[in-house]
Scaffold this active site. Structure first.
Site, PDB file in Angstrom:
ATOM      1  N   CYS A   1      -0.229   4.091   2.326  1.00 11.19           N
ATOM      2  CA  CYS A   1      -0.264   4.128   3.668  1.00 11.19           C
ATOM      3  C   CYS A   1       0.912   3.858   4.017  1.00 11.19           C
ATOM      4  O   CYS A   1       1.504   5.039   4.681  1.00 11.19           O
ATOM      5  CB  CYS A   1      -0.516   2.535   3.995  1.00 11.19           C
ATOM      6  SG  CYS A   1      -2.012   1.844   3.341  1.00 11.19           S
ATOM      7  N   ASP A   2       2.347   3.750   3.347  1.00 10.52           N
ATOM      8  CA  ASP A   2       3.450   3.639   3.551  1.00 10.52           C
ATOM      9  C   ASP A   2       4.230   5.112   2.258  1.00 10.52           C
ATOM     10  O   ASP A   2       6.054   4.611   2.637  1.00 10.52           O
ATOM     11  CB  ASP A   2       3.973   2.542   3.687  1.00 10.52           C
ATOM     12  CG  ASP A   2       3.121   1.723   4.232  1.00 10.52           C
ATOM     13  OD1 ASP A   2       2.922   1.499   5.714  1.00 10.52           O
ATOM     14  OD2 ASP A   2       3.070   0.621   4.608  1.00 10.52           O
TER      15      ASP A   2
ATOM     16  N   CYS B   1       0.846  -0.976  -0.123  1.00  9.89           N
ATOM     17  CA  CYS B   1      -0.126   0.581   0.058  1.00  9.89           C
ATOM     18  C   CYS B   1       0.733   0.657  -0.061  1.00  9.89           C
ATOM     19  O   CYS B   1       1.432   1.696   1.320  1.00  9.89           O
ATOM     20  CB  CYS B   1      -0.960  -0.401   1.528  1.00  9.89           C
ATOM     21  SG  CYS B   1      -1.524   1.112   1.140  1.00  9.89           S
TER      22      CYS B   1
END
Length: 351
Positions: free
Chosen positions: A149-150, A146
């Protein structure tokens, strides 16, 4: 399934008002709302308690945590919150579901059968992995599924994106905001992505492509994170298949600070395939309009299992609360209908 079989398989003394299948952020949010509504939800934790979020070491974009919060910690706090209001948790995977009649009947991998009036499906979608050496060890430690997300953890890094479809292009374009360079590794020499997404990635000055290549192994450890990647390539593409049949391939190790898998997700809906609940062509749960209702009254969907687009912890939590509110309204409506049904006439005694 006949009523006789349903009755004979009944393993509980009473039917539950609500079962939530899945214990990721969507399921936990649903459990909090449902428990506060006195529905007494039972949450089935499944084979991966906590879901995708447990693969993320640090969550920085969940509202209310300005310093960030660990994925496992966020899940644990959510579980404690749900339990505080009376939700119960049990380990169990639903292997089959009878949703043809009320109450619904769920057959678990343990051999147990439970019955419930309403059901919230929050089983999530599992990211596809590619089978590279060390991916189990390094998932969440520089290896991610992701970018949203990261990605921000990789400012100034050289990163790889594995894949050739729209998911991979989206990951690459997002990562290009932060990374020094983004290299898309694809096992063929042409992309599967839509023309517009492929063009955007090709035209971006930060994004380059390694054609006919695959990720074989990942270097690094949990202390240092990802430090490198071993790639194999073959002019005809699909190099790992070539390795398996004994053909020679070119092997190369490159220094990278992060690797992102963009090879799609698989919704965890196998147990719904033979039920009246509608799934789309990719297996995602279909819901009605802006609600979480499915086409089976009393069955609701929440989180990534019904959302192939956003796949964020915060959106999963939102749909979890929506599913609980929808389930609460449905239970109250069916209770009201039962209360207004005319009573059966009394049975007259024989003189």
């Amino acid at each position: 399934m006949s009523e006789e079989k349903r009755d004979s398989d009944h393993d509980h003394d009473h039917d539950l008002d609500l079962v939530v299948v899945g214990s990721g952020v969507a399921g936990l949010s649903a459990a909090v709302y449902a428990a506060r509504a006195d529905l007494g939800p039972l949450v089935l934790e499944g084979p991966e308690p906590g879901g995708q979020l447990t693969l993320t070491t640090e969550v920085e974009n969940f509202l209310g945590f300005p310093e960030g919060v660990g994925g496992m910690e966020l899940v644990q706090r959510g579980k404690e919150q749900a339990e505080r209001f009376g939700a119960e948790f049990a380990h169990g995977t639903v292997e089959a579901a009878d949703l043809e009649a009320h109450p619904f009947e769920l057959d678990l991998s343990s051999g147990e059968t439970i019955r419930t009036r309403a059901l919230i499906v929050a089983t999530g979608a599992s990211a596809r992995w590619v089978g590279a050496e060390n991916e189990d060890e390094l998932m969440g430690y520089g290896l991610s599924t992701c970018a949203t997300c990261d990605g921000a953890f990789h400012r100034g890094d050289d990163v790889l994106v594995v894949g050739g479809g729209d998911s991979a292009m989206e990951e690459a374009l997002f990562l290009a905001k932060f990374a020094e360079s983004v290299t898309v590794v694809h096992r063929r020499d042409e992309l599967r992505a839509s023309d517009i997404m492929a063009r955007r990635a090709r035209d971006h000055e930060t994004i380059s492509f390694r054609w006919n290549a695959e990720l074989l192994a990942i270097q690094g450890d949990r202390d240092s994170g990802v430090t490198g990647a071993t790639l194999v390539s073959h002019p005809d593409g699909h190099p790992i298949e070539k390795v398996e049949v004994g053909e020679d391939v070119i092997e190369e190790t490159v220094d990278v600070g992060g690797i992102f898998y963009g090879v799609g997700h698989v919704p965890n809906t196998d147990f719904l395939v033979d039920t009246p609940v509608s799934l789309d062509a990719a297996g995602y749960l279909e819901t009605r309009g802006s609600t979480t209702e499915t086409d089976v009254p009393g069955v609701f969907g929440a989180g990534d299992v019904m959302d192939p687009q956003y796949r964020q912890a915060i959106t999963a939590a939102g749909t979890g609360s929506m599913a609980a509110l929808d389930a609460e309204a449905w239970v109250e409506e069916t209770d009201a209908e039962l209360a207004t049904e005319p009573a059966a006439p009394p049975i007259e005694a024989n003189d």
